[in-house]
Design a protein around this motif. Structure first.
Motif, PDB file in Angstrom:
ATOM      1  N   ASP A 198      69.726 -15.067 108.710  1.00  0.00           N
ATOM      2  CA  ASP A 198      69.891 -16.290 109.497  1.00  0.00           C
ATOM      3  C   ASP A 198      70.499 -15.965 110.851  1.00  0.00           C
ATOM      4  OD1 ASP A 198      73.039 -16.827 109.283  1.00  0.00           O
ATOM      5  OD2 ASP A 198      72.304 -16.198 107.302  1.00  0.00           O
ATOM      6  N   ASP A 199      70.384 -16.891 111.772  1.00  0.00           N
ATOM      7  CA  ASP A 199      70.806 -16.656 113.151  1.00  0.00           C
ATOM      8  C   ASP A 199      72.289 -16.345 113.272  1.00  0.00           C
ATOM      9  OD1 ASP A 199      68.216 -17.237 113.620  1.00  0.00           O
ATOM     10  OD2 ASP A 199      68.560 -19.070 114.784  1.00  0.00           O
ATOM     11  N   GLU A 200      73.119 -17.036 112.517  1.00  0.00           N
ATOM     12  CA  GLU A 200      74.558 -16.810 112.626  1.00  0.00           C
ATOM     13  C   GLU A 200      74.947 -15.415 112.165  1.00  0.00           C
ATOM     14  OE1 GLU A 200      78.784 -18.817 111.099  1.00  0.00           O
ATOM     15  OE2 GLU A 200      76.839 -19.660 110.500  1.00  0.00           O
ATOM     16  N   ALA A 201      74.372 -14.966 111.040  1.00  0.00           N
ATOM     17  CA  ALA A 201      74.682 -13.624 110.546  1.00  0.00           C
ATOM     18  C   ALA A 201      74.145 -12.555 111.485  1.00  0.00           C
ATOM     19  CB  ALA A 201      74.105 -13.439 109.142  1.00  0.00           C
ATOM     20  N   LEU A 202      72.953 -12.784 112.038  1.00  0.00           N
ATOM     21  CA  LEU A 202      72.394 -11.815 112.975  1.00  0.00           C
ATOM     22  C   LEU A 202      73.205 -11.747 114.256  1.00  0.00           C
ATOM     23  CD1 LEU A 202      70.080  -9.837 113.501  1.00  0.00           C
ATOM     24  CD2 LEU A 202      68.744 -11.751 114.417  1.00  0.00           C
ATOM     25  N   GLY A 203      73.735 -12.904 114.688  1.00  0.00           N
ATOM     26  CA  GLY A 203      74.578 -12.902 115.879  1.00  0.00           C
ATOM     27  C   GLY A 203      75.854 -12.110 115.670  1.00  0.00           C
ATOM     28  N   GLY A 210      75.457  -8.015 125.510  1.00  0.00           N
ATOM     29  CA  GLY A 210      75.276  -9.027 126.535  1.00  0.00           C
ATOM     30  C   GLY A 210      74.231 -10.054 126.146  1.00  0.00           C
ATOM     31  N   PHE A 211      74.593 -11.346 126.294  1.00  0.00           N
ATOM     32  CA  PHE A 211      73.691 -12.455 125.993  1.00  0.00           C
ATOM     33  C   PHE A 211      73.179 -12.375 124.562  1.00  0.00           C
ATOM     34  CE2 PHE A 211      73.205 -11.198 130.465  1.00  0.00           C
ATOM     35  CZ  PHE A 211      73.807 -12.292 131.059  1.00  0.00           C
ATOM     36  N   TRP A 212      74.104 -12.232 123.617  1.00  0.00           N
ATOM     37  CA  TRP A 212      73.738 -12.020 122.221  1.00  0.00           C
ATOM     38  C   TRP A 212      73.021 -13.225 121.629  1.00  0.00           C
ATOM     39  CZ3 TRP A 212      75.952 -15.362 118.704  1.00  0.00           C
ATOM     40  CH2 TRP A 212      77.088 -16.055 119.127  1.00  0.00           C
ATOM     41  N   ARG A 213      73.335 -14.431 122.073  1.00  0.00           N
ATOM     42  CA  ARG A 213      72.651 -15.614 121.548  1.00  0.00           C
ATOM     43  C   ARG A 213      71.165 -15.606 121.922  1.00  0.00           C
ATOM     44  NH1 ARG A 213      77.619 -17.844 123.126  1.00  0.00           N
ATOM     45  NH2 ARG A 213      78.783 -18.825 121.417  1.00  0.00           N
ATOM     46  N   THR A 214      70.900 -15.287 123.165  1.00  0.00           N
ATOM     47  CA  THR A 214      69.506 -15.208 123.607  1.00  0.00           C
ATOM     48  C   THR A 214      68.773 -14.091 122.886  1.00  0.00           C
ATOM     49  OG1 THR A 214      70.136 -16.050 125.788  1.00  0.00           O
ATOM     50  CG2 THR A 214      68.023 -14.908 125.615  1.00  0.00           C
ATOM     51  N   LYS A 215      69.437 -12.965 122.660  1.00  0.00           N
ATOM     52  CA  LYS A 215      68.783 -11.842 122.002  1.00  0.00           C
ATOM     53  C   LYS A 215      68.543 -12.105 120.522  1.00  0.00           C
ATOM     54  CE  LYS A 215      70.445  -8.498 125.375  1.00  0.00           C
ATOM     55  NZ  LYS A 215      71.310  -7.330 125.663  1.00  0.00           N
ATOM     56  N   VAL A 216      69.350 -12.941 119.905  1.00  0.00           N
ATOM     57  CA  VAL A 216      69.068 -13.341 118.525  1.00  0.00           C
ATOM     58  C   VAL A 216      67.726 -14.063 118.462  1.00  0.00           C
ATOM     59  CG1 VAL A 216      69.769 -14.926 116.696  1.00  0.00           C
ATOM     60  CG2 VAL A 216      71.457 -13.402 117.727  1.00  0.00           C
ATOM     61  N   THR A 222      60.151 -11.873 118.161  1.00  0.00           N
ATOM     62  CA  THR A 222      59.433 -10.599 118.214  1.00  0.00           C
ATOM     63  C   THR A 222      59.155 -10.062 116.820  1.00  0.00           C
ATOM     64  OG1 THR A 222      60.348 -10.056 120.385  1.00  0.00           O
ATOM     65  CG2 THR A 222      59.565  -8.227 119.047  1.00  0.00           C
ATOM     66  N   SER A 223      60.126 -10.154 115.928  1.00  0.00           N
ATOM     67  CA  SER A 223      59.927  -9.666 114.554  1.00  0.00           C
ATOM     68  C   SER A 223      58.832 -10.452 113.846  1.00  0.00           C
ATOM     69  CB  SER A 223      61.238  -9.760 113.772  1.00  0.00           C
ATOM     70  OG  SER A 223      62.248  -8.967 114.367  1.00  0.00           O
ATOM     71  N   ALA A 224      58.750 -11.749 114.105  1.00  0.00           N
ATOM     72  CA  ALA A 224      57.694 -12.552 113.486  1.00  0.00           C
ATOM     73  C   ALA A 224      56.313 -12.110 113.955  1.00  0.00           C
ATOM     74  CB  ALA A 224      57.918 -14.035 113.800  1.00  0.00           C
ATOM     75  N   ILE A 225      56.171 -11.819 115.255  1.00  0.00           N
ATOM     76  CA  ILE A 225      54.880 -11.359 115.782  1.00  0.00           C
ATOM     77  C   ILE A 225      54.517  -9.992 115.209  1.00  0.00           C
ATOM     78  CG2 ILE A 225      53.650 -10.695 117.881  1.00  0.00           C
ATOM     79  CD1 ILE A 225      55.307 -12.762 119.387  1.00  0.00           C
TER      80      ILE A 225
END
Length: 403
Positions: A198-203, A210-216, A222-225
């Motif tokens: 999930d996004d929170e754990a990945l964050g 830098g800009f960890w929220r955007t990179k999540v 990207t992983s889905a593609i």
């Protein structure tokens, strides 16, 4: 009546001329335009032969008139008769004399040559940079994208981890990127595992890049593609890589070099962009890393494209710093056009920071197409929120009242 008599006489005269004209008489041979009289004699011989031969030779009779017709159309190679020579030739029938056209060669005029521009003393400057980078002790040497993947993983997982490390390294120091990749590998750094996180754990795993929220968000998309179209692997072309969310030209060229061992272009980041402009390695100053990449590829030999990123990134981390570069210890200080313009008087201490935080608002440089996400990320610069217990006592806010 006189009018009818006149018409009768006119028709008689016309009929007489028609019957006596040589062009309408079958017995006289016709002189062709080229003066070939053999056609008339050949026609008479064929007529006599038809009468003498029986019906069994019909095939030969059909072939020979065809040959006669062809011979009439072709100009005869025999000399012209006297009767033909006497006839005047029209202007169209005269054979024009062929002229030989010769071109005078311009003597003394050298051929036009396109000059191949290259900066002066660049080979000498590159040699000095190699000498200053010979110790290989810069952060990029030990914590760059080439050192962040799991060497024991399968080939497609290693390539995926190279791409992830490049995505995290944008606007982040190598030390922070290496620590985040270490936590991701322990958690499971594959396209499937990132999608299942999930996004929170990945964050929390990649913080504080830098800009960890955007990179999540970028990592999830990207992983889905990659999971859907490439089976968890990464594309093997620059065109395929730049289609991925959060991947720009610099990451694509570096991924092709590190993951696929193919040199497709120069990976230009903020260090390569800054140092190339300072050294005067460009025809004119550039304002973006992509402009610098195109300008460098115009003159830099292709065999140096892979090495130049590693050399200049480490050189920019140790000597040619973004602010107050150490020109006094640089071997190129006598040939660099930007030397000693903002250099400090002495080398700073090891404990003091040599450059500002790359994630600060004043030094942020983004990949093309990421400006809006980075601007939104700046507004949320606070660290990860800590969970608050519902039973915790509420703090009372005291206000001062002025009488």
């Amino acid at each position: 009546m006189p009018q009818v008599h006149w018409k009768t006489n006119f028709c008689y005269v016309v009929r007489t001329l028609t019957m006596t004209s040589p062009y309408f008489m079958q017995s006289r041979p016709v002189i062709t335009r080229s003066g070939d009289q053999n056609a008339a004699s050949l026609r008479s011989k064929l007529t006599t032969r038809r009468r003498n031969q029986g019906p069994g030779s019909s095939v030969e009779v059909k072939v020979e008139p065809e040959e006669a017709r062809i011979s009439e159309q072709r100009p005869s190679s025999a000399p012209l008769s006297t009767e033909t020579d006497a006839l005047p030739l029209s202007s169209h029938s005269r054979r024009r004399k062929q002229l030989k056209v010769e071109y005078d060669e311009d003597e003394g005029v050298p051929p036009v040559k396109t000059e191949h521009w290259e900066p002066p003393d660049w080979k000498k400057q590159l040699g000095y940079i190699r000498e200053m980078r010979s110790s290989r002790d810069a952060p990029v040497d030990n914590m760059g994208a080439e050192k962040c993947y799991d060497s024991d993983a399968t080939a497609h997982v290693r390539r995926f981890q190279v791409l992830v490390s490049l995505m995290l390294s944008s606007q982040t120091k190598d030390q922070v990127t290496a620590a985040a990749m270490k936590r991701l590998r322990a958690h499971g750094c594959t396209a499937e595992s990132i999608l299942n996180t999930d996004d929170e754990a990945l964050g929390k795993l990649i913080y504080p890049v830098g800009f960890w929220r955007t990179k999540v968000k970028y990592l999830k998309l990207t992983s889905a593609i990659l999971q859907k179209e490439f089976g968890g692997d990464i594309p093997d072309s620059v065109q395929g890589l730049v289609r991925l969310t959060g991947v720009g030209p610099k990451m694509a060229h570096l991924a092709m070099d590190i993951a696929w061992d193919q040199v497709s272009g120069i990976g230009v980041d903020t260090h390569v962009h800054r140092i190339s402009n300072r050294l005067g390695w460009l025809k004119k100053p550039t304002t973006s890393p992509e402009q610098t990449r195109k300008a460098l590829e115009e003159w830099l030999p292709r065999e140096l494209w892979s090495e130049i990123n590693w050399l200049l990134v480490g050189f920019g981390q140790q000597v040619c710093l973004p602010v107050r570069p150490l020109c006094s210890v640089c071997l190129n200080q006598h040939s660099c056009p930007s030397a000693h313009k903002s250099s400090p008087t002495k080398r700073p201490k090891a404990a003091s920071p040599c450059s500002p935080d790359p994630t600060s608002a004043s030094t942020v440089k983004t990949e093309p197409g990421q400006e809006s996400d980075v601007k939104h990320e700046r507004l949320k610069k606070e660290p990860l929120p800590t969970p608050v217990s519902p039973n915790a006592p509420k703090r009372k806010i005291k206000t001062k009242v002025k009488y």
